[in-house]
Design a protein around this motif. Structure first.
Motif, PDB file in Angstrom:
ATOM      1  N   SER A  21      52.056  61.101 -18.056  1.00 37.11           N
ATOM      2  CA  SER A  21      50.674  60.631 -18.091  1.00 37.11           C
ATOM      3  C   SER A  21      50.014  60.955 -16.758  1.00 37.11           C
ATOM      4  O   SER A  21      50.581  60.689 -15.698  1.00 37.11           O
ATOM      5  CB  SER A  21      50.673  59.123 -18.344  1.00 37.11           C
ATOM      6  OG  SER A  21      49.375  58.603 -18.246  1.00 37.11           O
ATOM      7  N   ASP A  22      48.816  61.516 -16.801  1.00 39.51           N
ATOM      8  CA  ASP A  22      48.108  61.944 -15.602  1.00 39.51           C
ATOM      9  C   ASP A  22      47.408  60.768 -14.935  1.00 39.51           C
ATOM     10  O   ASP A  22      46.571  60.110 -15.528  1.00 39.51           O
ATOM     11  CB  ASP A  22      47.086  63.016 -15.985  1.00 39.51           C
ATOM     12  CG  ASP A  22      46.402  63.635 -14.783  1.00 39.51           C
ATOM     13  OD1 ASP A  22      46.799  63.341 -13.654  1.00 39.51           O
ATOM     14  OD2 ASP A  22      45.481  64.434 -14.997  1.00 39.51           O
ATOM     15  N   ARG A  23      47.748  60.504 -13.681  1.00 38.13           N
ATOM     16  CA  ARG A  23      47.108  59.457 -12.890  1.00 38.13           C
ATOM     17  C   ARG A  23      46.513  60.066 -11.626  1.00 38.13           C
ATOM     18  O   ARG A  23      46.521  59.461 -10.573  1.00 38.13           O
ATOM     19  CB  ARG A  23      48.121  58.378 -12.493  1.00 38.13           C
ATOM     20  CG  ARG A  23      48.754  57.664 -13.655  1.00 38.13           C
ATOM     21  CD  ARG A  23      47.825  56.579 -14.180  1.00 38.13           C
ATOM     22  NE  ARG A  23      48.558  55.699 -15.050  1.00 38.13           N
ATOM     23  CZ  ARG A  23      48.393  55.648 -16.358  1.00 38.13           C
ATOM     24  NH1 ARG A  23      47.544  56.442 -16.935  1.00 38.13           N
ATOM     25  NH2 ARG A  23      49.099  54.820 -17.098  1.00 38.13           N
ATOM     26  N   LEU A  31      51.960  61.710 -11.542  1.00 38.83           N
ATOM     27  CA  LEU A  31      52.217  61.793 -12.977  1.00 38.83           C
ATOM     28  C   LEU A  31      53.259  60.739 -13.308  1.00 38.83           C
ATOM     29  O   LEU A  31      54.310  60.679 -12.671  1.00 38.83           O
ATOM     30  CB  LEU A  31      52.730  63.185 -13.356  1.00 38.83           C
ATOM     31  CG  LEU A  31      51.769  64.337 -13.102  1.00 38.83           C
ATOM     32  CD1 LEU A  31      52.455  65.665 -13.397  1.00 38.83           C
ATOM     33  CD2 LEU A  31      50.521  64.199 -13.940  1.00 38.83           C
ATOM     34  N   THR A  34      56.154  58.526 -19.438  1.00 37.13           N
ATOM     35  CA  THR A  34      55.830  57.587 -20.506  1.00 37.13           C
ATOM     36  C   THR A  34      57.074  57.113 -21.248  1.00 37.13           C
ATOM     37  O   THR A  34      56.973  56.338 -22.192  1.00 37.13           O
ATOM     38  CB  THR A  34      54.847  58.218 -21.511  1.00 37.13           C
ATOM     39  OG1 THR A  34      55.446  59.382 -22.066  1.00 37.13           O
ATOM     40  CG2 THR A  34      53.536  58.579 -20.841  1.00 37.13           C
TER      41      THR A  34
END
Length: 60
Positions: A21-23, A31, A34
């Motif tokens: 998931s891109d943060r 990243l 998940t």
């Protein structure tokens, strides 16, 4: 600077192979895995994901 969508689709956690998931919009771009039970956070430095388990931050 967010990662390209095409790149994010092919990247996976090196530890458990779950999607990431891109943060990158956060103050500290990273990243997040998940995968249930994994949750490692990989840093993004100069727009390049560092997908090394030794460099990953453990979940809190």
């Amino acid at each position: 600077m967010p990662l390209e969508a095409g790149l994010l689709e092919i990247l996976a956690c090196p530890a458990c192979h779950a999607p990431l998931s891109d943060r990158t919009a956060a103050e500290t771009p990273e990243l997040i895995c998940t995968g249930e039970g994994c949750g490692l956070a990989y840093p993004v430095r100069d727009g390049i994901p560092v997908l090394l388990v030794d460099e990953a931050r453990r979940p809190a």
